[in-house]
Every structure is written in structure tokens, then in C-alpha cells.
Motif scaffolding. Structure first.
Motif, PDB file in Angstrom:
ATOM      1  N   LYS A 136      14.042  -2.535 -47.148  1.00 35.26           N
ATOM      2  CA  LYS A 136      14.145  -2.040 -45.776  1.00 35.26           C
ATOM      3  C   LYS A 136      13.711  -0.584 -45.750  1.00 35.26           C
ATOM      4  O   LYS A 136      13.518   0.040 -46.804  1.00 35.26           O
ATOM      5  CB  LYS A 136      15.572  -2.178 -45.251  1.00 35.26           C
ATOM      6  N   LEU A 137      13.550  -0.049 -44.566  1.00 30.79           N
ATOM      7  CA  LEU A 137      13.225   1.362 -44.450  1.00 30.79           C
ATOM      8  C   LEU A 137      14.455   2.212 -44.752  1.00 30.79           C
ATOM      9  O   LEU A 137      15.573   1.866 -44.355  1.00 30.79           O
ATOM     10  CB  LEU A 137      12.727   1.692 -43.038  1.00 30.79           C
ATOM     11  N   GLY A 138      14.252   3.311 -45.464  1.00 25.20           N
ATOM     12  CA  GLY A 138      15.332   4.242 -45.712  1.00 25.20           C
ATOM     13  C   GLY A 138      15.409   5.289 -44.619  1.00 25.20           C
ATOM     14  O   GLY A 138      14.483   5.436 -43.803  1.00 25.20           O
ATOM     15  N   ASP A 139      16.498   6.007 -44.583  1.00 24.76           N
ATOM     16  CA  ASP A 139      16.688   7.072 -43.590  1.00 24.76           C
ATOM     17  C   ASP A 139      15.925   8.312 -44.041  1.00 24.76           C
ATOM     18  O   ASP A 139      16.155   8.832 -45.134  1.00 24.76           O
ATOM     19  CB  ASP A 139      18.181   7.380 -43.449  1.00 24.76           C
ATOM     20  N   ARG A 140      15.024   8.799 -43.218  1.00 26.24           N
ATOM     21  CA  ARG A 140      14.198   9.944 -43.599  1.00 26.24           C
ATOM     22  C   ARG A 140      15.000  11.233 -43.723  1.00 26.24           C
ATOM     23  O   ARG A 140      14.524  12.220 -44.279  1.00 26.24           O
ATOM     24  CB  ARG A 140      13.065  10.134 -42.583  1.00 26.24           C
TER      25      ARG A 140
END
Length: 365
Positions: free
Chosen positions: A90-94
Motif C-alpha cells: 500500500k502507499l505509505g504516509d509521506r
């Protein structure tokens, strides 16, 4: 005249050699970066300028959040990551790495000294000083277990038990697996690891990959924390690994795996973590953050992946930037007051001694 002509020709040859060397470095694709392999589209180049990762292990599963900053002209690339078991992506938190960098940043402290130094009166200017899994049976050689679009990533979650099969899958998707990379994947096959293959593509058609990419988060089952590094053996340039390890205790790497000894940049417990760090740690009451950095001057000497283990103790550590400050009282340097007081005492003692001497001489008369 002939001597000057020979010198001019030699200078021209050296200049041409330097230009050729620079062009060669620009044209050479970067196949390896940090803990994964980057394969650019044929005829293009892509290099990873910076890689920062965070590893969290809860005793049963491991999560790696990675942020890549890339340079090049590739419209597409494939990134391959070996993992001990099937991973979810999944996308991580930037914002995660901004928070971790702030936590691990050096603190500013003032350190006093007695005697004057450069920058103190009566010398020159002011000066600041700085310190520092199990594999399933009977699986096909390549199995696509899911596909999704995550920001600039076209994620194909892929398991492969054969580097040749992985090469075929990449070819079907427009990429060519370098033979050296296929060789480096064999130890993972022997250990029954799997792969995550991800296609990187810009958000808009016609763009090329460049700059910082959104962080990617991979979660997989693992009996112990591990950070895959073997594929970095293919890197042509020195590599720097920046790694945050999140857990219940201070952590360390089991060995240097062919690089310089890892250095600890920060070690400490963070209570009530919030923001992206709190989300990553399920808002635990506290989390121990260990920030490590390691330099690999010769990536070809990397021998294995990083096994991460608990450190002998939980002693904290934080770098500090010191500002040297001369000790003063009321704006007057203490050394000057001290020296002045000593001189006054000596003068008084001398005067007293002279007075006594004169008194003795007078008494003798």
C-alpha cells in the motif's frame, strides 16, 4: 614549439577521456538500489539518488516503508523486492519520514569553557562547533496475486520461485532482467522467498520518473526482522543506507555485511507517538526509535541481508550540536576576573612582604 604542441595534445586527450567517462556514467542504468532492484525501460536510465526506510517488527510480522528519490529519463521502470513471505502493498504516509527526521535530529546545546579560544575576546570572531517464511507448495513459477494503482505505482504483487520465470514476466511487461540480477536472485529462491514486482509510472502520460516518489509500504510475515540488501551488490557507485527501526527496544544490525560499521544516529523512546508514526505503530503508548546509517564504499562486497536484533541495552543516544560559550559573570569573562583576582592577591602579598621586610630592617637599626 613542439613541446607546447605535445602538451596541448595530451590535455585534449585527457579532456576527451573525462567527457567519455562522464557520458558513460550518465548512460549506465542503475539496476540496484538499497534493498531492491530497479530495472528501467530499455533504452532509458534511472538512478536512485536517495533511499530512506523504516522497519517495524511486532514479533510476527514486519513492515517496511520505503521512500525513493530517483533521477533519470525513464518513462517506466520495474522495482523488485525479495521478501520472506507473501506481502501486501500500500502507499505509505509521506509525512512519516519528516516526523522521524525531526525525532532523530541533533539537539542544540551550549557548552561553557574557562579559557578563551578562537572567537572569544581578545581573539577573533564568534564560532560554533558541531559534534554527530514458509513457501507454499505446488505453486506456479510466477503467480500474480493482485494488481492495483497506487499513486505513481502500478503494483503487481508477484510471487516467483524461479528467476527465469521472473525474467519472462518482466519481458511480457516491457522490461529486461539483467543476467547479473537473475544470478543474485538465486539465493532467495533457495530460501523459498518471494518477490514483489512493482511497475513505476508517472501519474500523467508523457512524463518521466523523477524526484521523490510516494513512500511504499510492504507488510509480510517474518520470524525475525530482516532488511534485504543482497541485491545492492550490483550497484556501481558507493551506497548509503539510512534506516529507522521501530520496536519495543533499541535495535542493531547483527553485522556489517561487507560495509562500514553501522553508526547510530539516534536511539530513544518516543511516548504517545502521533501523526504518521502513531498510525504506523498502532498508537502504542510508546515506541523505541533507532536510527542507523551505514556506508558501503564497495557494494560488490555486500555478503548478505541485514539481520536486525535487539541491542544489549536500551541506553538512549542523541547527536548534539554544541555552541561554545566563554564563561562570564555580568558580561565579564570569568578567566579575566580570576586572573585579575590572582594578580591582586599576588600584589597584596608582595606589598605585605615588602612592608614586613622594611619593618624588620627598621627594628634592627
Amino acid at each position: 614549439m613542439r613541446h607546447a604542441e605535445r602538451l596541448w595534445r595530451r590535455a585534449l586527450v585527457v579532456a576527451l577521456a573525462l567527457v567519455a567517462l562522464q557520458l558513460g556514467s550518465l548512460m549506465a542504468p542503475a539496476y540496484a538500489c538499497g534493498c531492491g532492484a530497479m530495472v528501467p525501460q530499455n533504452g532509458s536510465r534511472l538512478s536512485v539518488r536517495q533511499e530512506t526506510s523504516a522497519v517495524r517488527w511486532d514479533g510476527h510480522s514486519e513492515q517496511i516503508v520505503m521512500r525513493l528519490t530517483v533521477d533519470g529519463n525513464a518513462p517506466r521502470a520495474a522495482w523488485i523486492m525479495p521478501v520472506p513471505s507473501r506481502a501486501t502493498v500500500k502507499l505509505g504516509d509521506r509525512h512519516l519520514f519528516d516526523e522521524l527526521e525531526q525525532i532523530a535530529a541533533p539537539v542544540h546545546r551550549t557548552r561553557s569553557h574557562f579559557w578563551p579560544r578562537d572567537g572569544d575576546w581578545p581573539f577573533a570572531k564568534d564560532r560554533g562547533v558541531g559534534d554527530g517464511a514458509p513457501g507454499a507448495a505446488a505453486k506456479p513459477p510466477v503467480e500474480v496475486v493482485g494488481r492495483q494503482r497506487l499513486g505513481p505505482f502500478d503494483v503487481a504483487r508477484l510471487t516467483a520461485s524461479d528467476p527465469t520465470a521472473l525474467r519472462n514476466w518482466l519481458a511480457d511487461n516491457g522490461f529486461q532482467l539483467p543476467p547479473a540480477l537473475a544470478t543474485e536472485l538465486k539465493p532467495y529462491v533457495a530460501r523459498k522467498w518471494e518477490y514483489v514486482a512493482i511497475r513505476l509510472a508517472p501519474d500523467q502520460a508523457g512524463q518521466t520518473l523523477g524526484g521523490p516518489l510516494d513512500p511504499l509500504s510492504l507488510t509480510f510475515a517474518s520470524d525475525s526482522p530482516v532488511y534485504p540488501m543482497r541485491l545492492s551488490r550490483l550497484a556501481k557507485n558507493p551506497q548509503t543506507l539510512n534506516l529507522y527501526v521501530l520496536g519495543a527496544h533499541r535495535m542493531e544490525t547483527a553485522s556489517a555485511i561487507g560495509g562500514e560499521e553501522p553508526r547510530t544516529l539516534f536511539a530513544g523512546r518516543v511516548t504517545d507517538p502521533g501523526g504518521a508514526l502513531g498510525d504506523l505503530t498502532d498508537h502504542a503508548p510508546s515506541v523505541y526509535v533507532t536510527a542507523l546509517t551505514q556506508y558501503f564504499p564497495r557494494p560488490a562486497e555486500i555478503t548478505a541481508d541485514h539481520d536486525i536484533r535487539r541491542a544489549p541495552g536500551d541506553a538512549g543516544f542523541q547527536r548534539a550540536w554544541y555552541t561554545e560559550q566563554l564563561m562570564t559573570v555580568g558580561g565579564v569573562p570569568v578567566w579575566l576576573l580570576t586572573v585579575g583576582a590572582v594578580l591582586v592577591v599576588l600584589a597584596c602579598a608582595g606589598a605585605l612582604t615588602a612592608r614586613r621586610t622594611r619593618a624588620r630592617r627598621t627594628a634592627r637599626r
